[in-house]
Each structure stands twice: as structure tokens, then as C-alpha cells.
Write a protein that holds these residues in place. Structure first.
Motif, PDB file in Angstrom:
ATOM      1  N   ILE A  73       1.167  -0.983  -0.316  1.00  0.00           N
ATOM      2  CA  ILE A  73      -0.087  -0.115   0.133  1.00  0.00           C
ATOM      3  C   ILE A  73       0.770   0.628  -0.194  1.00  0.00           C
ATOM      4  O   ILE A  73       0.522   1.737  -0.756  1.00  0.00           O
ATOM      5  CB  ILE A  73      -1.093  -0.187   1.380  1.00  0.00           C
ATOM      6  CG1 ILE A  73      -2.092  -0.808   0.591  1.00  0.00           C
ATOM      7  CG2 ILE A  73      -1.442   1.818   1.731  1.00  0.00           C
ATOM      8  CD1 ILE A  73      -2.936  -1.150   2.256  1.00  0.00           C
ATOM      9  N   ALA A  74       2.064   1.209   0.896  1.00  0.00           N
ATOM     10  CA  ALA A  74       2.716   2.045   0.338  1.00  0.00           C
ATOM     11  C   ALA A  74       2.814   2.688  -0.520  1.00  0.00           C
ATOM     12  O   ALA A  74       3.786   3.481  -1.458  1.00  0.00           O
ATOM     13  CB  ALA A  74       4.512   1.834   1.804  1.00  0.00           C
ATOM     14  N   TYR A  75       3.239   0.817  -1.560  1.00  0.00           N
ATOM     15  CA  TYR A  75       4.828   1.401  -2.307  1.00  0.00           C
ATOM     16  C   TYR A  75       3.669   2.317  -3.725  1.00  0.00           C
ATOM     17  O   TYR A  75       4.350   3.501  -4.247  1.00  0.00           O
ATOM     18  CB  TYR A  75       4.690   0.170  -3.217  1.00  0.00           C
ATOM     19  CG  TYR A  75       5.290   0.003  -4.255  1.00  0.00           C
ATOM     20  CD1 TYR A  75       7.020   0.285  -4.281  1.00  0.00           C
ATOM     21  CD2 TYR A  75       4.763  -0.340  -5.321  1.00  0.00           C
ATOM     22  CE1 TYR A  75       7.559   0.172  -5.590  1.00  0.00           C
ATOM     23  CE2 TYR A  75       5.446  -0.722  -6.519  1.00  0.00           C
ATOM     24  CZ  TYR A  75       6.954  -0.103  -6.902  1.00  0.00           C
ATOM     25  OH  TYR A  75       7.089  -0.349  -8.119  1.00  0.00           O
ATOM     26  N   TRP A  76       2.418   2.157  -3.537  1.00  0.00           N
ATOM     27  CA  TRP A  76       1.650   2.750  -4.385  1.00  0.00           C
ATOM     28  C   TRP A  76       1.298   3.950  -4.339  1.00  0.00           C
ATOM     29  O   TRP A  76       0.736   4.992  -4.640  1.00  0.00           O
ATOM     30  CB  TRP A  76       0.095   1.333  -4.817  1.00  0.00           C
ATOM     31  CG  TRP A  76       0.146   0.651  -5.281  1.00  0.00           C
ATOM     32  CD1 TRP A  76       0.835   0.084  -5.538  1.00  0.00           C
ATOM     33  CD2 TRP A  76       0.009   1.025  -7.208  1.00  0.00           C
ATOM     34  NE1 TRP A  76       0.605  -0.680  -6.550  1.00  0.00           N
ATOM     35  CE2 TRP A  76       0.234  -0.301  -7.740  1.00  0.00           C
ATOM     36  CE3 TRP A  76      -0.587   1.946  -7.059  1.00  0.00           C
ATOM     37  CZ2 TRP A  76      -0.620  -0.237  -9.101  1.00  0.00           C
ATOM     38  CZ3 TRP A  76      -1.449   2.143  -8.845  1.00  0.00           C
ATOM     39  CH2 TRP A  76      -1.244   1.228  -9.240  1.00  0.00           C
ATOM     40  N   ALA A  77       1.297   4.171  -2.655  1.00  0.00           N
ATOM     41  CA  ALA A  77       0.646   5.213  -2.316  1.00  0.00           C
ATOM     42  C   ALA A  77       2.009   6.318  -2.554  1.00  0.00           C
ATOM     43  O   ALA A  77       2.136   8.154  -3.413  1.00  0.00           O
ATOM     44  CB  ALA A  77       1.050   5.494  -0.595  1.00  0.00           C
ATOM     45  N   ARG A  92       1.815   6.367  -6.811  1.00  0.00           N
ATOM     46  CA  ARG A  92       0.591   5.449  -8.165  1.00  0.00           C
ATOM     47  C   ARG A  92       0.623   6.649  -9.417  1.00  0.00           C
ATOM     48  O   ARG A  92      -0.003   5.585  -9.762  1.00  0.00           O
ATOM     49  CB  ARG A  92      -0.506   6.837  -7.008  1.00  0.00           C
ATOM     50  CG  ARG A  92      -1.727   6.577  -7.424  1.00  0.00           C
ATOM     51  CD  ARG A  92      -2.630   7.494  -6.809  1.00  0.00           C
ATOM     52  NE  ARG A  92      -2.977   6.499  -5.437  1.00  0.00           N
ATOM     53  CZ  ARG A  92      -2.871   5.622  -4.830  1.00  0.00           C
ATOM     54  NH1 ARG A  92      -2.909   4.998  -5.672  1.00  0.00           N
ATOM     55  NH2 ARG A  92      -2.436   4.868  -3.544  1.00  0.00           N
ATOM     56  N   ALA A  93       1.484   7.957  -9.638  1.00  0.00           N
ATOM     57  CA  ALA A  93       0.806   8.554 -10.336  1.00  0.00           C
ATOM     58  C   ALA A  93       1.864   7.407 -11.894  1.00  0.00           C
ATOM     59  O   ALA A  93       1.654   7.625 -12.185  1.00  0.00           O
ATOM     60  CB  ALA A  93       0.963   9.846 -10.148  1.00  0.00           C
ATOM     61  N   VAL A  94       2.832   7.349 -11.172  1.00  0.00           N
ATOM     62  CA  VAL A  94       3.897   6.583 -12.171  1.00  0.00           C
ATOM     63  C   VAL A  94       3.378   5.154 -12.802  1.00  0.00           C
ATOM     64  O   VAL A  94       3.161   5.127 -13.961  1.00  0.00           O
ATOM     65  CB  VAL A  94       5.421   6.784 -11.674  1.00  0.00           C
ATOM     66  CG1 VAL A  94       6.005   5.924 -13.148  1.00  0.00           C
ATOM     67  CG2 VAL A  94       5.772   7.977 -11.512  1.00  0.00           C
ATOM     68  N   LEU A  95       3.018   4.723 -11.787  1.00  0.00           N
ATOM     69  CA  LEU A  95       1.729   3.671 -11.991  1.00  0.00           C
ATOM     70  C   LEU A  95       0.756   3.763 -12.495  1.00  0.00           C
ATOM     71  O   LEU A  95       0.498   2.211 -13.683  1.00  0.00           O
ATOM     72  CB  LEU A  95       2.455   3.026 -10.553  1.00  0.00           C
ATOM     73  CG  LEU A  95       3.485   2.236  -9.931  1.00  0.00           C
ATOM     74  CD1 LEU A  95       2.437   1.773  -8.092  1.00  0.00           C
ATOM     75  CD2 LEU A  95       3.546   1.281 -10.745  1.00  0.00           C
ATOM     76  N   ARG A  96      -0.067   4.698 -12.553  1.00  0.00           N
ATOM     77  CA  ARG A  96      -1.158   4.779 -13.269  1.00  0.00           C
ATOM     78  C   ARG A  96      -1.264   4.669 -14.940  1.00  0.00           C
ATOM     79  O   ARG A  96      -1.329   4.047 -15.523  1.00  0.00           O
ATOM     80  CB  ARG A  96      -1.675   6.057 -12.729  1.00  0.00           C
ATOM     81  CG  ARG A  96      -3.289   5.805 -13.343  1.00  0.00           C
ATOM     82  CD  ARG A  96      -3.735   7.326 -12.189  1.00  0.00           C
ATOM     83  NE  ARG A  96      -3.307   8.369 -12.147  1.00  0.00           N
ATOM     84  CZ  ARG A  96      -2.930   9.315 -10.738  1.00  0.00           C
ATOM     85  NH1 ARG A  96      -4.066   8.583  -9.227  1.00  0.00           N
ATOM     86  NH2 ARG A  96      -2.347  10.289 -10.657  1.00  0.00           N
TER      87      ARG A  96
END
Lengths: 217, 217
Positions: A110-114, A117-121
DNA sequence: TGTACATCAGTGAACGCGCGTTCACTGATGTAC
DNA sequence: TGTACATCAGTGAACGCGCGTTCACTGATGTAC
């Protein structure tokens, strides 16, 4: 494209670059990240990126062939930073007491995505739209996680805790899919009364059950 | 914006429109959908859309204020077409034999995504980027599903098949998240040897177990 | 330590293209009698 | 059924803006002696 999958970075003309140039490249990537977070993906222009760091648009071309190239570099960086997640999957999940390991992994995920987020999206969007470079970036990030989880499922299946006619790969994929997508729902769930804590607990329980077969923690 | 959430469609100047105009509007939306599927989202231009149907770019403005407006209209249409999914969740999932209902729902869900992938992708992107209109569109589609699943979980929890300290909303969200995201992995999993059938079976089993607590089908 | 030169890094200024956007118009369809 | 008029629908042609892109340059840094 596909030119920034490895270190060390080189300029677009092929020569290796020094400290000063490396710092400029870094600034460009950071600015791209910032703009991607601040605005929508389709609003990020090349000139905005250079404006953000007070440089000429020409500078951008020293390090990237186009915006996609910079986005890909960011995606690859994000992949490289996922090593910590893999490490959290090294210890086995077998005994009920291993539940804590699942919790730790999920918190980290969850922290990794937080953080990214913008790049992964954008990475996922481009990958789903069929762009081969971004597909590769996504795979490079996901396959090790999937493999690690799949192995855990296999072990627990061998121990008889999980039905043998489930597909271990598919189960691992399901777990990752759930984690990945739920991070996008968090805000909305919170607004509707299901707070982050309840979500994390439920999520950990579900994941632990799917992977180990232990339903009573 | 937010002007196309309801029928009947009106022109941008406010007047109601006739059959001929309705057909043109339809063609514009279809063309947008086609381009969204064929190219990446960031490559779809207003002029491309009108070119696609052999019309003047000026025509576009009779029906939409900008591209986002058309994308939103498409998103809302896709939401409206999700009624069939809800219906598949009306019957209870309680007995082991109800497993077939879960399979039917999951098949329908996968088909729904296959049909509307390009639009759903953009809708979700915009929603995640914070656009309020697209957020609403996404919620309108997801909340009924989530509610229906959450109720099922609640019933099974009351029957003692599911641990009472799981959050029903969070569980429902997890199920939907898994389904939604896995549709994006399908191609990749297939390429790596986990075929669509194995995926669907495993997915159905997992979902049924999470919702009902029945693990042995 | 100082000077000359080579290489690295960054940019000013210009360009042309294609996009979104507008508006006065023409053509198509519907309606009254 | 035919004619006149009103409304609806679609567009040609033009516009200006801002973007991506280029290249010859200037400035900064490193190196040899």
C-alpha cells in the motif's frame, strides 16, 4: 525508446554523462513526476516539464527522445524500487503465526502504491493500451511478485490447506490484482465509512487466507 | 460538462435534437470509442473523431463541449449498460449449488470488460486523476455492484460461514477490485501458460469462497 | 599555481505544423394551409 | 398535392495559439603541462 532500461544513463547522442548532467536528468524526471501527480496525464507537456525546472525545452532532448521516453524511465525506476516488496515475500507463509508477515507485506504494498501512484497509473495505462516498452516494465515489476506468491500457494497446496484444483498462478494473479486495484478505491471507501484500518485488516485476512488456506487467525 | 448524464441528449446550445442529429451524435460517440480502442487515449484528437465519420470538426461542438465531454457521455452509457450485471447478483449465494450463479456473474463481468475495456480504462484513469465527473460515473457503476455483493457477504456472515470480524464493505470491494484488475492481466497470463479457462475457474472459486465462505465446491 | 585547450552541458531563438475553436453560411427536413 | 416558410443540422474556411523540435551558439567544467 527502450533506451533507459539500464544504468548508467547516457545522453541521446550516445556519450556517457557526468555528474552535472546526471543531476539535470534527475530534475527532469522529478519534474515529470510532480506534474503527473499535480495534473492529469494528458495535461503534461514537454515544455511544462522544462519550465518546471527553469530550463530550455532543448535540454529535455539531451536526455529523452520524447515524453514517453521519460515516462518509461520513471516506470523502470519504480520497478527497481520494488525490491523491498520482494524481500518481504522471502519468508514462508505457512503457520497461522505467519500472518504478521502478510500484514507487513500488504502495508508495504500500500505504501509503495501511495508513493508511486501517478507513475504506476501511467505505466499501466500505456501497458494496457498495448505499448510494448511499458508492457515490459510492468511485467518486470509484477512477475517476481507473482512468482513469489505463486510459490507460497504451491507450498500450502502441497500441505493440503488449499484445494489442489486451483491454479497457483491464477491465484497469485488474483491476489496481486486485488491489492493493486484496491489502492485506487481507498479514498472512496473512506468517504463511505470504511476506514483505512478496516480495509487493511480485511485485506490482510483475505490475502492470507487465499495464499495459505488459514481462515482463522 | 456533466451535461450528458441523462437522456435525452440535447445540443450544446440547449435545444432538443431530432432523429438526424441523434444519429450524428451516436456516430461521434462510436467513432470516439473506435479511436480509443485503436490508438492510445492521448492520441485521440477531436479532429480525428470528426474525420472518422467524414464530418467537419464544427459538428462535434453541436453535441459536446470538448473531448472529455464525449468521453464522459461514453462512460455514462457504459454504466447504464451494466444493469445485466446487477441482475445476476439478485439471487442469493448461500448453498454450495449457488456456485453456478457466481460463475455466471463472473463470466458476464469478464464479457462486460472485454466489450467496454477502452472506455472503462479512460473512465478509471480520469477518476483516479481526481476528475469529479468521472469519479461520479465510476461510482454510479460500482456502488450498486458493491452493495449487492456486500449484502451477500453479510448474509453469509450471519449464517456463520464467514468470520464476523471481516468488514463486509471491504470484502465486497476486494472482490470487485480483483475482478476488475484481473481482466487486464488476462492476455499476459495466457501468454505465460495460464489459459482463460483456468483463470475463470480459479477466479470463480475464489470469489465464491470470499463471498459465501464455501471452500469445497 | 596558472594558462591553454578540449570536452561537456545548456540554451536562445526560431520554425512550422496541426490542433482546437468560431461563425456566418448553406442545405435538409418538417409543417401549415 | 403543392407551395412557402420555419426550424434543424451541418460545414467551409479561417484564425491564432502553443506545442514539439532543431541547431548553431555560449558558458561551464575538466585536464595537461
Amino acid at each position: 525508446m527502450a533506451s533507459h532500461t539500464n544504468d548508467p544513463p547516457v545522453a541521446t547522442d550516445g556519450r556517457e554523462i557526468g555528474e552535472r548532467a546526471k543531476a539535470t536528468r534527475r530534475k527532469l524526471l522529478d519534474a515529470t513526476r510532480v506534474l503527473l501527480t499535480r495534473h492529469g496525464f494528458s495535461d503534461v507537456r514537454l515544455v511544462d516539464i522544462t519550465r518546471e525546472i527553469g530550463a530550455s525545452p532543448a535540454t529535455f532532448y539531451q536526455y529523452f527522445t520524447d515524453i514517453d521516453d521519460a515516462l518509461l524511465a520513471l516506470s523502470n525506476e519504480v520497478t527497481e524500487n520494488s525490491g523491498a516488496l520482494i524481500e518481504l515475500l522471502e519468508a514462508p507463509w505457512a503457520e497461522p503465526a505467519d500472518y504478521e508477515r502478510a500484514v507487513a507485506f500488504i502495508d508495504a504494498y500500500i505504501a509503495y502504491w501511495a508513493d508511486n501512484r501517478a507513475v504506476l497509473r501511467v505505466r499501466n495505462l500505456k501497458a494496457e493500451e498495448g505499448n510494448a516498452d511499458f508492457r515490459r516494465a510492468r511485467s518486470a515489476a509484477q512477475l517476481p511478485l507473482m512468482q513469489a506468491i505463486s510459490t507460497k500457494v504451491e507450498n500450502n497446496m502441497a500441505a493440503g490447506r488449499i484445494s489442489a484444483d486451483l491454479d497457483t498462478q491464477a491465484t497469485a494473479a488474483a491476489v496481486l490484482a486485488m491489492l493493486e486495484r484496491l489502492t485506487a478505491y481507498r479514498a472512496e471507501l473512506s468517504a463511505r465509512g470504511t476506514g483505512g484500518a478496516a480495509l487493511e485488516t480485511t485485506l490482510s485476512r483475505i490475502v492470507f487466507q487465499l495464499v495459505t488456506g488459514h481462515s482463522n487467525v
